[in-house]
Design a protein around this motif. Structure first.
Motif, short mmCIF file in Angstrom:
data_model
loop_
_atom_site.label_atom_id
_atom_site.label_comp_id
_atom_site.label_asym_id
_atom_site.label_seq_id
_atom_site.Cartn_x
_atom_site.Cartn_y
_atom_site.Cartn_z
N TYR A 116 88.97 -4.12 -47.80
CA TYR A 116 89.47 -5.23 -46.98
C TYR A 116 89.02 -6.57 -47.57
CZ TYR A 116 90.41 -8.17 -42.91
OH TYR A 116 90.88 -9.17 -42.08
N GLY A 117 87.74 -6.67 -47.90
CA GLY A 117 87.22 -7.92 -48.44
C GLY A 117 87.85 -8.28 -49.77
N VAL A 118 88.05 -7.28 -50.64
CA VAL A 118 88.65 -7.53 -51.96
C VAL A 118 90.10 -8.01 -51.81
CG1 VAL A 118 89.44 -6.42 -54.07
CG2 VAL A 118 87.14 -5.97 -53.21
N VAL A 119 90.88 -7.34 -50.96
CA VAL A 119 92.29 -7.72 -50.77
C VAL A 119 92.38 -9.10 -50.13
CG1 VAL A 119 94.42 -7.15 -49.56
CG2 VAL A 119 93.10 -5.35 -50.66
N LEU A 120 91.54 -9.36 -49.14
CA LEU A 120 91.54 -10.68 -48.48
C LEU A 120 91.26 -11.78 -49.49
CD1 LEU A 120 91.43 -12.06 -45.47
CD2 LEU A 120 89.00 -12.22 -46.01
N ALA A 121 90.19 -11.63 -50.27
CA ALA A 121 89.81 -12.65 -51.23
C ALA A 121 90.84 -12.76 -52.36
CB ALA A 121 88.43 -12.34 -51.81
N GLY A 122 91.33 -11.63 -52.84
CA GLY A 122 92.28 -11.64 -53.95
C GLY A 122 93.60 -12.30 -53.59
N THR A 123 94.16 -11.94 -52.43
CA THR A 123 95.43 -12.53 -52.02
C THR A 123 95.28 -14.01 -51.69
OG1 THR A 123 95.03 -11.73 -49.75
CG2 THR A 123 96.41 -10.37 -51.17
N ALA A 124 94.13 -14.38 -51.13
CA ALA A 124 93.89 -15.80 -50.84
C ALA A 124 93.83 -16.61 -52.13
CB ALA A 124 92.59 -15.97 -50.05
N ALA A 125 93.15 -16.07 -53.14
CA ALA A 125 93.07 -16.76 -54.43
C ALA A 125 94.45 -16.90 -55.06
CB ALA A 125 92.14 -15.99 -55.37
N ALA A 126 95.24 -15.83 -55.01
CA ALA A 126 96.57 -15.87 -55.60
C ALA A 126 97.47 -16.86 -54.88
CB ALA A 126 97.20 -14.47 -55.56
N ALA A 127 97.42 -16.86 -53.55
CA ALA A 127 98.27 -17.76 -52.77
C ALA A 127 97.88 -19.22 -52.99
CB ALA A 127 98.17 -17.42 -51.28
#
Length: 265
Positions: A116-127
């Protein structure tokens, strides 16, 4: 332990929880961050610094910490669903050594929390990167600093998921447990900051530790400004991280120890 963990993974993957978990992380991380960046913090009400400033980027990403009740609620549901549907009794019947089962469940929940933490941080960075490039805005923070800040936020959200697991193990009734988790995180701590004297405890609560870890003090500053008080000093980031780890360890111990002798029928 390995067969039990395999069984727990299969149990988890047989439900809609993993898909919902990752989808929620992507919607909050990428969707929410992308939407706010697209609108522009300077167009918020009240206005906030723009993305070209240090404060603007930190504030925009820090807003993600307000969604901590979501992973906490997911962790609570993951545990209480077993009692609600009475699958825990069958599991303990075939694996009488409860501590091994509970440790396997906790390990699987920890991996889910990390995902959850990895996907949250990764998608936020990409967006954030995509919107900034589309708007032709140079972010007010270096890429490395942005990624480090998002990593802190991702770790904090993973910790909250495990906190929810602990609450779910302690309060088996799903509705009551959800009310406690969401009510405390969404209403309890903000209300506590408004009570003179009691607000001094905020820095050592999960919300205060998260604010110190992520450097997002907008809520504490806003409350203090409205009440005309001086906000209490938050912990240093390193101490805040250790405090969140301590809360997570306590929740993990609760998740393993409490159900050991409890009737699950």
């Amino acid at each position: 332990m390995t067969p039990l963990m395999t069984a727990e993974f299969r149990r988890l993957l047989a439900t809609r929880l993993p898909l919902g978990l990752l989808l929620t992380a992507a919607l909050l991380g990428g969707g929410l961050t992308g939407a706010m960046a697209l609108v522009g913090p300077e167009n918020f009400t009240p206005p906030m610094p723009g993305l070209e400033t240090d404060a603007g980027v930190r504030a925009l990403l820090g807003i993600l910490s307000f969604t901590a009740f979501v992973p906490a609620a997911i962790g609570t549901v993951a545990v209480t669903s077993e009692y609600r549907h009475r699958t825990a009794a069958v599991t303990f019947l075939f694996a009488p050594r409860r501590w091994r089962v509970l440790a396997a469940k906790l390990a699987v929940c920890a991996l889910a929390a990390l995902a959850y933490g990895v996907v949250l941080a990764g998608t936020a960075a990409a967006a954030l990167s995509a919107v900034a490039a589309g708007r032709g805005v140079t972010l007010g923070l270096p890429t490395g600093t942005v990624l480090a800040l998002l990593a802190r936020i991702g770790v904090a959200m993973a910790a909250y998921l495990l906190l929810g697991v602990g609450v779910g193990a302690l309060i088996r009734n799903q509705i009551v447990a959800l009310c406690v988790v969401v009510g405390y995180l969404y209403l309890g701590e903000p209300l506590l900051m408004m009570i003179p004297g009691l607000n001094l405890a905020y820095p050592v609560l999960p919300g205060g530790a998260t604010a110190a870890l992520t450097g997002f003090t907008y809520l504490t500053d806003a409350v203090s400004q409205q009440l005309g008080t001086t906000p209490g000093p938050l912990l240093p980031p390193a101490a805040a991280a250790l405090l969140l780890v301590a809360y997570t360890l306590v929740a993990s111990v609760v998740a393993v120890v409490v159900p050991m002798r409890r009737d699950v029928s």
